[in-house]
Design a protein around this motif. Structure first.
Motif, PDB file in Angstrom:
ATOM      1  N   GLN A   1       9.228  -0.457 -21.689  1.00 16.23           N
ATOM      2  CA  GLN A   1       7.924  -0.704 -21.263  1.00 16.23           C
ATOM      3  C   GLN A   1       7.522   0.101 -20.270  1.00 16.23           C
ATOM      4  O   GLN A   1       8.050   0.526 -19.203  1.00 16.23           O
ATOM      5  CB  GLN A   1       7.960  -2.348 -20.625  1.00 16.23           C
ATOM      6  N   GLN A   2       6.095   0.338 -20.093  1.00 17.31           N
ATOM      7  CA  GLN A   2       5.655   1.055 -19.032  1.00 17.31           C
ATOM      8  C   GLN A   2       5.062   0.325 -17.678  1.00 17.31           C
ATOM      9  O   GLN A   2       4.403  -0.814 -18.178  1.00 17.31           O
ATOM     10  CB  GLN A   2       4.659   2.103 -19.601  1.00 17.31           C
ATOM     11  N   ILE A   3       5.009   0.892 -16.587  1.00 17.67           N
ATOM     12  CA  ILE A   3       4.237   0.296 -15.464  1.00 17.67           C
ATOM     13  C   ILE A   3       3.542   1.418 -14.991  1.00 17.67           C
ATOM     14  O   ILE A   3       3.946   2.526 -14.711  1.00 17.67           O
ATOM     15  CB  ILE A   3       5.175  -0.307 -14.655  1.00 17.67           C
ATOM     16  N   ILE A   4       2.110   1.028 -14.776  1.00  8.61           N
ATOM     17  CA  ILE A   4       1.459   2.050 -14.010  1.00  8.61           C
ATOM     18  C   ILE A   4       1.051   1.685 -12.427  1.00  8.61           C
ATOM     19  O   ILE A   4       0.707   0.547 -12.201  1.00  8.61           O
ATOM     20  CB  ILE A   4      -0.041   2.165 -14.673  1.00  8.61           C
ATOM     21  N   SER A   5       1.387   2.410 -11.786  1.00  8.68           N
ATOM     22  CA  SER A   5       0.971   2.343 -10.204  1.00  8.68           C
ATOM     23  C   SER A   5      -0.150   3.298  -9.705  1.00  8.68           C
ATOM     24  O   SER A   5       0.048   4.469  -9.964  1.00  8.68           O
ATOM     25  CB  SER A   5       2.394   2.572  -9.612  1.00  8.68           C
ATOM     26  N   ILE A   6      -0.880   2.895  -8.918  1.00 12.03           N
ATOM     27  CA  ILE A   6      -1.891   3.855  -8.328  1.00 12.03           C
ATOM     28  C   ILE A   6      -1.396   3.577  -6.473  1.00 12.03           C
ATOM     29  O   ILE A   6      -1.274   2.624  -6.034  1.00 12.03           O
ATOM     30  CB  ILE A   6      -3.503   3.163  -8.301  1.00 12.03           C
ATOM     31  N   VAL A   7      -1.004   4.925  -6.162  1.00 14.08           N
ATOM     32  CA  VAL A   7      -0.468   4.811  -4.491  1.00 14.08           C
ATOM     33  C   VAL A   7      -1.284   5.860  -4.033  1.00 14.08           C
ATOM     34  O   VAL A   7      -1.879   6.697  -4.813  1.00 14.08           O
ATOM     35  CB  VAL A   7       1.014   5.325  -4.595  1.00 14.08           C
ATOM     36  N   THR A   8      -1.307   6.212  -2.962  1.00 12.67           N
ATOM     37  CA  THR A   8      -1.960   7.503  -2.000  1.00 12.67           C
ATOM     38  C   THR A   8      -1.146   8.803  -2.689  1.00 12.67           C
ATOM     39  O   THR A   8       0.213   8.720  -3.171  1.00 12.67           O
ATOM     40  CB  THR A   8      -2.022   7.221  -0.876  1.00 12.67           C
ATOM     41  N   LYS A   9      -2.070   9.956  -2.710  1.00  9.09           N
ATOM     42  CA  LYS A   9      -1.225  11.226  -2.972  1.00  9.09           C
ATOM     43  C   LYS A   9      -0.499  11.449  -2.132  1.00  9.09           C
ATOM     44  O   LYS A   9       0.806  12.243  -2.274  1.00  9.09           O
ATOM     45  CB  LYS A   9      -2.379  12.246  -2.776  1.00  9.09           C
TER      46      LYS A   9
ATOM     47  N   GLN B   1      -2.138  13.487 -10.177  1.00  9.31           N
ATOM     48  CA  GLN B   1      -2.576  13.422  -8.863  1.00  9.31           C
ATOM     49  C   GLN B   1      -4.091  13.646  -8.834  1.00  9.31           C
ATOM     50  O   GLN B   1      -4.687  14.575  -9.663  1.00  9.31           O
ATOM     51  CB  GLN B   1      -2.128  14.828  -8.270  1.00  9.31           C
ATOM     52  N   GLY B   2      -4.702  12.864  -8.085  1.00  9.25           N
ATOM     53  CA  GLY B   2      -6.129  12.890  -7.699  1.00  9.25           C
ATOM     54  C   GLY B   2      -6.187  13.430  -6.479  1.00  9.25           C
ATOM     55  O   GLY B   2      -5.313  14.075  -5.954  1.00  9.25           O
ATOM     56  N   ILE B   3      -7.408  13.312  -5.720  1.00  6.24           N
ATOM     57  CA  ILE B   3      -7.648  13.985  -4.288  1.00  6.24           C
ATOM     58  C   ILE B   3      -7.129  12.978  -3.288  1.00  6.24           C
ATOM     59  O   ILE B   3      -6.277  13.514  -2.405  1.00  6.24           O
ATOM     60  CB  ILE B   3      -9.315  14.166  -4.086  1.00  6.24           C
ATOM     61  N   VAL B   4      -7.129  11.704  -3.345  1.00  8.30           N
ATOM     62  CA  VAL B   4      -6.645  10.815  -2.212  1.00  8.30           C
ATOM     63  C   VAL B   4      -5.729   9.830  -2.779  1.00  8.30           C
ATOM     64  O   VAL B   4      -4.758   9.289  -2.432  1.00  8.30           O
ATOM     65  CB  VAL B   4      -7.556   9.920  -1.409  1.00  8.30           C
ATOM     66  N   SER B   5      -5.985   9.623  -4.257  1.00  7.35           N
ATOM     67  CA  SER B   5      -4.901   8.708  -4.904  1.00  7.35           C
ATOM     68  C   SER B   5      -4.035   9.454  -6.090  1.00  7.35           C
ATOM     69  O   SER B   5      -4.392  10.782  -6.605  1.00  7.35           O
ATOM     70  CB  SER B   5      -5.571   7.438  -5.843  1.00  7.35           C
ATOM     71  N   ALA B   6      -3.086   8.960  -6.503  1.00  6.88           N
ATOM     72  CA  ALA B   6      -2.562   9.369  -7.769  1.00  6.88           C
ATOM     73  C   ALA B   6      -2.052   8.106  -8.610  1.00  6.88           C
ATOM     74  O   ALA B   6      -1.925   7.266  -8.076  1.00  6.88           O
ATOM     75  CB  ALA B   6      -0.972   9.945  -7.146  1.00  6.88           C
ATOM     76  N   GLU B   7      -1.913   8.479  -9.984  1.00  6.38           N
ATOM     77  CA  GLU B   7      -1.498   7.363 -11.032  1.00  6.38           C
ATOM     78  C   GLU B   7      -0.029   7.831 -11.280  1.00  6.38           C
ATOM     79  O   GLU B   7       0.312   9.036 -11.702  1.00  6.38           O
ATOM     80  CB  GLU B   7      -2.207   7.498 -11.968  1.00  6.38           C
ATOM     81  N   VAL B   8       0.881   6.973 -10.960  1.00  5.46           N
ATOM     82  CA  VAL B   8       2.433   7.392 -11.115  1.00  5.46           C
ATOM     83  C   VAL B   8       2.654   6.208 -12.537  1.00  5.46           C
ATOM     84  O   VAL B   8       2.691   5.060 -12.353  1.00  5.46           O
ATOM     85  CB  VAL B   8       3.241   6.868 -10.115  1.00  5.46           C
ATOM     86  N   VAL B   9       3.266   7.032 -13.605  1.00  2.00           N
ATOM     87  CA  VAL B   9       3.858   6.019 -14.936  1.00  2.00           C
ATOM     88  C   VAL B   9       5.109   6.006 -14.628  1.00  2.00           C
ATOM     89  O   VAL B   9       5.960   6.955 -14.457  1.00  2.00           O
ATOM     90  CB  VAL B   9       3.498   6.906 -16.156  1.00  2.00           C
TER      91      VAL B   9
ATOM     92  N   GLU C   1      -9.718   8.114   2.186  1.00  3.93           N
ATOM     93  CA  GLU C   1      -8.467   7.772   2.840  1.00  3.93           C
ATOM     94  C   GLU C   1      -9.080   7.776   4.418  1.00  3.93           C
ATOM     95  O   GLU C   1      -9.352   8.926   4.837  1.00  3.93           O
ATOM     96  CB  GLU C   1      -7.458   8.642   2.770  1.00  3.93           C
ATOM     97  N   VAL C   2      -9.064   6.605   5.106  1.00  5.03           N
ATOM     98  CA  VAL C   2      -9.272   6.505   6.209  1.00  5.03           C
ATOM     99  C   VAL C   2      -8.104   6.763   7.412  1.00  5.03           C
ATOM    100  O   VAL C   2      -7.457   5.474   7.127  1.00  5.03           O
ATOM    101  CB  VAL C   2     -10.395   5.730   6.596  1.00  5.03           C
ATOM    102  N   VAL C   3      -7.657   7.494   8.121  1.00  4.92           N
ATOM    103  CA  VAL C   3      -6.730   7.145   9.150  1.00  4.92           C
ATOM    104  C   VAL C   3      -7.097   6.461  10.241  1.00  4.92           C
ATOM    105  O   VAL C   3      -8.089   7.054  10.995  1.00  4.92           O
ATOM    106  CB  VAL C   3      -5.924   8.489   9.385  1.00  4.92           C
ATOM    107  N   LEU C   4      -6.582   5.356  10.746  1.00  6.29           N
ATOM    108  CA  LEU C   4      -6.995   4.693  11.916  1.00  6.29           C
ATOM    109  C   LEU C   4      -5.908   4.898  13.063  1.00  6.29           C
ATOM    110  O   LEU C   4      -4.769   4.801  12.602  1.00  6.29           O
ATOM    111  CB  LEU C   4      -7.146   3.215  11.480  1.00  6.29           C
ATOM    112  N   GLU C   5      -6.174   4.496  14.169  1.00  5.83           N
ATOM    113  CA  GLU C   5      -5.347   4.467  15.470  1.00  5.83           C
ATOM    114  C   GLU C   5      -5.284   3.235  16.346  1.00  5.83           C
ATOM    115  O   GLU C   5      -6.332   2.919  16.651  1.00  5.83           O
ATOM    116  CB  GLU C   5      -5.455   5.999  16.083  1.00  5.83           C
ATOM    117  N   LEU C   6      -4.322   2.902  16.420  1.00  5.03           N
ATOM    118  CA  LEU C   6      -4.167   1.650  17.376  1.00  5.03           C
ATOM    119  C   LEU C   6      -3.964   2.173  19.004  1.00  5.03           C
ATOM    120  O   LEU C   6      -3.821   3.081  18.934  1.00  5.03           O
ATOM    121  CB  LEU C   6      -2.842   0.834  16.952  1.00  5.03           C
ATOM    122  N   ALA C   7      -4.273   1.461  19.708  1.00  6.33           N
ATOM    123  CA  ALA C   7      -4.206   1.408  21.129  1.00  6.33           C
ATOM    124  C   ALA C   7      -2.997   2.114  21.586  1.00  6.33           C
ATOM    125  O   ALA C   7      -2.847   3.291  22.390  1.00  6.33           O
ATOM    126  CB  ALA C   7      -4.668   0.534  22.080  1.00  6.33           C
TER     127      ALA C   7
END
Lengths: 70, 70, 70, 70, 70, 70
Positions: free
Chosen positions: A33-41, A18-26, D24-30
């Motif tokens: 085989q491994q796959i690395i994904s960056i998603v939001t926390k 876990q990071g502050i806004v992103s997270a690395e998921v292995v 991370e920026v949260v946006l809002e549609l109309a």
């Protein structure tokens, strides 16, 4: 729900960093085989991802490049 | 050459469908799962991709989403 | 299925333009704004997309840029 | 400046969560729908993004997937 | 308009290859290096792109990978 | 290894800003223009990136947008 994403690859969550806004998921495929994904926390929390959980790695076809093996 | 792309997934070219500027390349993992990639037609020619060829599907970590299996 | 993609925007299919491997799908938000999506031709067929159909435009958070309005 | 990006969706900045290199920026549609964007922390500063500000969410057409609603 | 995209690289349009929904645009940097872009055919028409025209190649920071030169 | 990525732009590492899971790498072209890349922190370590190092910025053609200069 069906989606236009062409790629759903079965794998298992191995580690989460876990990071502050992103997270690395292995992720790990059946053959190791491994796959690395960056998603939001927030995604990690919403999906309640945990090591050992079965998931799909989802990728849009236009995000996949091809490399030769030599 | 080493690259910052975190994902190199071993697979085999199964089918190639040529368009005018793009091409759809169907790849197959060892366990039979398929991966669909859209690349430029010129890439298919430069890499001399052909069915049966061993390649890597290369994906940047930030292009991989995760989905639950239920 | 739940996914890590943060954005599911409700819209309606307005037009579909088929190419050889890709297709351009014009979507419309409730307020009339348009969204253009490029997917594979096979996705259009698998999802049986047709004008008037309710769908979600799905976008990974890292694919969204922000522009000022002035 | 005009760009090849096909999608400029009018929205308003709702929240900003700063990380070390990303934000991370949260946006809002109309109509109240939310859009989540991950940009660099420097972009937030350069654009002087603040809650309440009118902006465009900009997305390249090839980054938009389509999902059915059922 | 200012955008969160961190990369605006000055270049010149060299060649345009039109497909049915996509187009391949070959750009050239001042030092002769080439950049290949795939955009929608409609973008080429809207921007009235023509060989010789000065443009910017625009890339989101999260779409740029790094490779070593050896 | 050859890859389907159409764009390999020669540049030099100028600065590296480490986050927890991501890192911002500032690259410089021969003519002084800057390119900003967001990669995983692990990539920076694996490639042993350091200021002054010659590298390639690698970009898939479908990730490049075009903007007019006026």
């Amino acid at each position: 729900m069906k989606t236009s994403a062409r790629n759903f690859i079965k794998c298992k969550v191995k580690e989460i960093h876990q990071g502050i806004v992103s997270a690395e998921v292995v992720l790990e495929l059946a053959d190791g085989q491994q796959i690395i994904s960056i998603v939001t926390k927030n995604s990690v929390e919403d999906l309640e991802l945990k090591p050992g959980m079965q998931v799909n790695a989802i990728v849009k076809a236009s995000s996949i490049m091809i490399g030769t093996t030599d």
